[in-house]
Design a protein around this motif. Sequence first.
Motif, PDB file in Angstrom:
ATOM      1  N   SER A   1     -13.179 -23.608   0.101  1.00 46.62           N
ATOM      2  CA  SER A   1     -13.413 -24.669   1.085  1.00 46.62           C
ATOM      3  C   SER A   1     -13.425 -24.079   2.491  1.00 46.62           C
ATOM      4  O   SER A   1     -12.719 -23.104   2.777  1.00 46.62           O
ATOM      5  N   LEU A   2     -14.234 -24.674   3.371  1.00 46.82           N
ATOM      6  CA  LEU A   2     -14.365 -24.199   4.747  1.00 46.82           C
ATOM      7  C   LEU A   2     -14.209 -25.367   5.711  1.00 46.82           C
ATOM      8  O   LEU A   2     -14.797 -26.432   5.508  1.00 46.82           O
ATOM      9  N   LEU A   3     -13.443 -25.148   6.775  1.00 49.94           N
ATOM     10  CA  LEU A   3     -13.255 -26.156   7.819  1.00 49.94           C
ATOM     11  C   LEU A   3     -13.922 -25.686   9.104  1.00 49.94           C
ATOM     12  O   LEU A   3     -13.607 -24.610   9.618  1.00 49.94           O
TER      13      LEU A   3
ATOM     14  N   GLU B   1     -15.703 -29.090   1.112  1.00 50.32           N
ATOM     15  CA  GLU B   1     -14.965 -28.707  -0.080  1.00 50.32           C
ATOM     16  C   GLU B   1     -15.700 -27.574  -0.780  1.00 50.32           C
ATOM     17  O   GLU B   1     -16.871 -27.315  -0.521  1.00 50.32           O
ATOM     18  N   ALA B   2     -15.008 -26.877  -1.687  1.00 47.84           N
ATOM     19  CA  ALA B   2     -15.485 -25.578  -2.172  1.00 47.84           C
ATOM     20  C   ALA B   2     -16.892 -25.638  -2.761  1.00 47.84           C
ATOM     21  O   ALA B   2     -17.711 -24.744  -2.510  1.00 47.84           O
ATOM     22  N   ARG B   3     -17.209 -26.670  -3.525  1.00 48.96           N
ATOM     23  CA  ARG B   3     -18.538 -26.749  -4.135  1.00 48.96           C
ATOM     24  C   ARG B   3     -19.616 -26.831  -3.061  1.00 48.96           C
ATOM     25  O   ARG B   3     -20.652 -26.154  -3.139  1.00 48.96           O
TER      26      ARG B   3
ATOM     27  N   VAL C   1     -15.985 -35.334   5.469  1.00 50.83           N
ATOM     28  CA  VAL C   1     -15.768 -34.395   4.368  1.00 50.83           C
ATOM     29  C   VAL C   1     -17.056 -34.340   3.546  1.00 50.83           C
ATOM     30  O   VAL C   1     -17.591 -35.383   3.151  1.00 50.83           O
ATOM     31  N   VAL C   2     -17.556 -33.123   3.303  1.00 54.74           N
ATOM     32  CA  VAL C   2     -18.759 -32.925   2.483  1.00 54.74           C
ATOM     33  C   VAL C   2     -18.320 -32.403   1.128  1.00 54.74           C
ATOM     34  O   VAL C   2     -17.673 -31.357   1.039  1.00 54.74           O
ATOM     35  N   ARG C   3     -18.695 -33.127   0.072  1.00 56.23           N
ATOM     36  CA  ARG C   3     -18.279 -32.748  -1.276  1.00 56.23           C
ATOM     37  C   ARG C   3     -19.392 -32.072  -2.068  1.00 56.23           C
ATOM     38  O   ARG C   3     -19.123 -31.330  -3.010  1.00 56.23           O
ATOM     39  N   GLU C   4     -20.641 -32.334  -1.708  1.00 61.43           N
ATOM     40  CA  GLU C   4     -21.747 -31.691  -2.414  1.00 61.43           C
ATOM     41  C   GLU C   4     -22.962 -31.669  -1.507  1.00 61.43           C
ATOM     42  O   GLU C   4     -23.232 -32.620  -0.779  1.00 61.43           O
ATOM     43  N   MET C   5     -23.705 -30.541  -1.576  1.00 58.31           N
ATOM     44  CA  MET C   5     -24.943 -30.398  -0.834  1.00 58.31           C
ATOM     45  C   MET C   5     -26.121 -30.771  -1.724  1.00 58.31           C
ATOM     46  O   MET C   5     -26.051 -30.694  -2.947  1.00 58.31           O
ATOM     47  N   ASP C   6     -27.220 -31.157  -1.086  1.00 56.90           N
ATOM     48  CA  ASP C   6     -28.410 -31.549  -1.821  1.00 56.90           C
ATOM     49  C   ASP C   6     -29.194 -30.316  -2.258  1.00 56.90           C
ATOM     50  O   ASP C   6     -29.109 -29.250  -1.646  1.00 56.90           O
TER      51      ASP C   6
ATOM     52  N   ASN D   1      -7.997 -21.601  -0.341  1.00 57.99           N
ATOM     53  CA  ASN D   1      -7.714 -20.593  -1.375  1.00 57.99           C
ATOM     54  C   ASN D   1      -8.218 -21.063  -2.735  1.00 57.99           C
ATOM     55  O   ASN D   1      -7.745 -20.623  -3.776  1.00 57.99           O
ATOM     56  N   ASP D   2      -9.214 -21.963  -2.720  1.00 61.93           N
ATOM     57  CA  ASP D   2      -9.682 -22.637  -3.931  1.00 61.93           C
ATOM     58  C   ASP D   2     -11.103 -22.204  -4.293  1.00 61.93           C
ATOM     59  O   ASP D   2     -11.998 -23.037  -4.454  1.00 61.93           O
ATOM     60  N   SER D   3     -11.330 -20.922  -4.444  1.00 60.33           N
ATOM     61  CA  SER D   3     -12.683 -20.401  -4.676  1.00 60.33           C
ATOM     62  C   SER D   3     -13.346 -21.085  -5.872  1.00 60.33           C
ATOM     63  O   SER D   3     -12.737 -21.278  -6.927  1.00 60.33           O
TER      64      SER D   3
END
Length: 605
Positions: free
Chosen positions: A575-577, A304-306, A465-470, A537-539
């Motif tokens: 977001s990137l897949l 996801e974008a973040r 699905v990854v929502r946040e990185m450390d 498209n969710d920068s």
Amino acid sequence: MAGLILLLAAMRSAAAAAAQAPQDSDHTLQAMRDEMARAKTRLELKIPNIDQPVRPYYLEYRLLDLELREVVAEFGTILASTHTRNRFMDVEARVGSYKLDSSNFVSDDAFRGFIGPTGSVGIDRDYDSLRQDLWIATDQAFKEAVETYSRKQAYLSSLARQSDIDDFSKADPVQLIEPLETPDWTNRNWEQEARETSATLRAFSEIHESRVTYYLVYATEYLLTSEGTEIRKNRHLAAMEAGMGTFANDGVPQNHFYATYATRPADLPGVDTVRKGLNVTGTELMALRAAPPAQDYTGPVLFEARAAASVLAQVLGPAANGARPPISFSPVMEQMLGNLGGKSDWVGRLGARVLSSSVSVVDDPGAKDFNRTPLIGGYAVDDEGVRAQKVALVENGNVKGELMSRRPGPDSNQSNGHGRAAFLNDAKPTMSNLFFTSAETLSAAELKKKFLDTCRAEKLAYCLVVREMDNPALSLLHQEDFSELLASYGGGSGTGDRLPLIVYRVYPDTGREEMMRGSRIIGLNSRALRNLAGIGNDSFVFNYMQSQDNGFAGTALGAFGSARSGLPASVVAPSLLFEELEVRGARGEAKRLPLLPPPPMSPAK
């Protein structure tokens, strides 16, 4: 009449000059000018058996006037509150010529020649005291440069083939004298805000430790060079960084963080906004504590974008760096720099495709915001006195440019104003405000559908699905834990090891999501970005601090920074897949749990 016209013109010229050079009680630049003039004309070293005395061909004085407030709180109580003012100087002398000089050489005496003499100077902006300090520092820097240059020449003479790339690029002198700015601390009660926001975590009794830190900076930066550059500019930074830790039931430590940044203290979010963010973070940490450990996995991964913006900060930072690493007499040192990502794999590939063909990447230090969300990485002049430039790094997937400081590289011999440094460290090519865009995007619903369809087609029980990185510089509270993590992680960071924090298993048959903990992504480097399966498209605007610690800056570890010693930067990305990534199972060694349950804690007032 002609004389009167000339007189009026002269008066207007004098008024304009006065406007450009504000009158104040600051004698810093004058002291720097006078000592620079003396060093340029008189500083020399006579060496036996050499006809001409050695002189520096380049001198640089940097000075940082730093005033900061730091307030640290835990569970609603103040742990520390400090307000300090310091002034630091750094002097650099270069011997030789722009073609070959004394800089960027790692000899058997380790990092000689990286940084000139540094030290504290008086905070009263006293002319005589500063000249005395600059005199001694210039002498030390020059003598060290002479010795380093001799060692460097001896080493290079032993090589069969020497590089034909210059050591230093010329730059047009810049004159920029900003009015002195007086710090304003009166608009908010920072200690009370720290108490109120940190008290939010009282609701989570299983949190063993937490720190909420407000870090507020006003700085005046000075730069004077023998080429004629004279700069006095103001810098501001405000940060609220929180780290918190607990243990899962099996004894494995779990950590989380929350951070928000602004260019000025007054622009930091208020108490209500920060409390909401900390409440979300605490809730996620409790969910991590109860989540099952990650298992080995290979398949589609949706960032996801973040999370995607954080990954790009780690991957594109070293990739877009066009300068050469330092020369080293030791192959082991060169290999270490390469493993950390200090040597870009885009160098020598101008025009080659490195990303998906629809993708463009631009770094723009002049950008102020994105869709009204402020960006924190902007500046007008870099820390080497070169005016900032907007750089197109990638167009339609192909490399078009690189971030350059005044250290030339294989693809460019000129700076484009990206030589950046924090707290008088060495300037290195560094991102400012990075924009990752694509001509072909999908809505959030379309991207999620494509992700699940891919998962079903591969007949996988679940996908990730990854929502946040450390960011272990913030989420790990103990330095020994940070050092242990870097020891295991650092060797693979340049080749693609990444640390996700909030990861969910998504079951394609039902759409059910399940959090898991402790995974590590393998092989996510710049080459993995060449064939993305989908781009949203969710920068999202990801404001963060780039680490300037030795060995971190310019590498894949550079994204792990904090306000204490970091450099502000922003990444805007969607977001990137990824069609296939390898994810390793749970990391972290179990530790002994507390013998007693936590004591009761009254709720925040």
